[in-house]
Scaffold this motif. Structure first.
Motif, PDB file in Angstrom:
ATOM      1  N   HIS A 113       2.945  -9.993 -11.483  1.00  0.00           N
ATOM      2  CA  HIS A 113       2.208 -10.216 -10.234  1.00  0.00           C
ATOM      3  C   HIS A 113       1.766  -8.901  -9.581  1.00  0.00           C
ATOM      4  N   LEU A 114       1.983  -7.786 -10.246  1.00  0.00           N
ATOM      5  CA  LEU A 114       1.745  -6.477  -9.632  1.00  0.00           C
ATOM      6  C   LEU A 114       0.346  -6.332  -9.048  1.00  0.00           C
ATOM      7  N   GLU A 115      -0.674  -6.644  -9.812  1.00  0.00           N
ATOM      8  CA  GLU A 115      -2.041  -6.435  -9.323  1.00  0.00           C
ATOM      9  C   GLU A 115      -2.318  -7.246  -8.050  1.00  0.00           C
ATOM     10  N   ALA A 116      -1.885  -8.483  -8.029  1.00  0.00           N
ATOM     11  CA  ALA A 116      -2.096  -9.317  -6.843  1.00  0.00           C
ATOM     12  C   ALA A 116      -1.306  -8.769  -5.652  1.00  0.00           C
ATOM     13  N   LEU A 117      -0.091  -8.315  -5.896  1.00  0.00           N
ATOM     14  CA  LEU A 117       0.727  -7.744  -4.822  1.00  0.00           C
ATOM     15  C   LEU A 117       0.070  -6.492  -4.247  1.00  0.00           C
ATOM     16  N   LEU A 118      -0.440  -5.636  -5.119  1.00  0.00           N
ATOM     17  CA  LEU A 118      -1.095  -4.405  -4.657  1.00  0.00           C
ATOM     18  C   LEU A 118      -2.367  -4.711  -3.872  1.00  0.00           C
ATOM     19  N   ARG A 119      -3.146  -5.684  -4.341  1.00  0.00           N
ATOM     20  CA  ARG A 119      -4.363  -6.072  -3.605  1.00  0.00           C
ATOM     21  C   ARG A 119      -4.000  -6.574  -2.202  1.00  0.00           C
ATOM     22  N   SER A 120      -2.957  -7.382  -2.138  1.00  0.00           N
ATOM     23  CA  SER A 120      -2.524  -7.917  -0.848  1.00  0.00           C
ATOM     24  C   SER A 120      -2.078  -6.795   0.091  1.00  0.00           C
ATOM     25  N   LEU A 121      -1.320  -5.851  -0.427  1.00  0.00           N
ATOM     26  CA  LEU A 121      -0.872  -4.720   0.396  1.00  0.00           C
ATOM     27  C   LEU A 121      -2.048  -3.855   0.831  1.00  0.00           C
TER      28      LEU A 121
END
Length: 126
Positions: free
Chosen positions: A98-106
Motif C-alpha cells: 500500500h506504500l504508493e497510496a499511503l504516500l499519495r495520501s500523505l
C-alpha cells in the motif's frame, strides 16, 4: 529513539507535583535500568557506574555539547500530518504493497493550506 521532555511553564502546585515524577532520582533509576537517558547533570550515573558500553556511549553523545541533536521529522509536522504519518507507518508495516497510496495520501494532506511546520528538528544546523 524518542525523547520526552518535561518543562514547568506555570509553577502551579499541581504542575510542581507532576514534575516530581521527573526527579533526578527517577531519571537515575530509569538510566540504571538501561531503558532511558537523561541530560540532567544531577541524574547522570556516576563515572565508572555499572552498565553496558553501548548505553554509556549513547549517553555521552546525548550530553555532548558539540554534537548535533535532532528529533525525528514527525516532530516538525503539524499534528494532523504527524498523526496521519503515524497511522500510515503502521498501515505500511501491515501492508507494504500500500506504500504508493499511503504516500499519495500523505502528500495530499501535507499540502493543506494553513498548516504550520517546524523549520528544524535539530538544536543547531549540522
Amino acid at each position: 529513539m524518542s525523547g520526552d521532555l518535561v518543562a514547568l511553564l506555570h509553577a502551579t502546585p499541581e504542575a510542581k507535583r507532576l514534575t516530581r515524577y521527573a526527579s533526578a532520582e527517577a531519571q537515575r533509576a530509569w538510566s540504571a535500568a538501561e531503558s532511558g537517558f537523561s541530560v540532567d547533570a544531577e541524574a547522570r550515573p556516576a563515572p565508572g557506574a555499572a552498565g553496558s558500553a553501548w548505553h554509556r556511549s549513547l549517553a555521552d553523545i546525548l550530553i555532548d555539547e558539540h554534537a548535533v541533536h535532532c528529533f525525528d521529522a514527525s516532530d516538525a509536522m503539524p499534528p494532523s500530518v504527524r498523526d496521519a504519518f503515524a497511522e500510515a507507518t503502521i498501515e505500511f508495516l501491515a501492508h507494504p504493497d500500500h506504500l504508493e497510496a499511503l504516500l499519495r495520501s500523505l502528500d495530499t494532506l501535507s499540502g493543506t493550506p494553513g498548516l504550520t511546520w517546524v523549520p528544524s528538528v535539530c538544536d543547531r544546523v549540522p
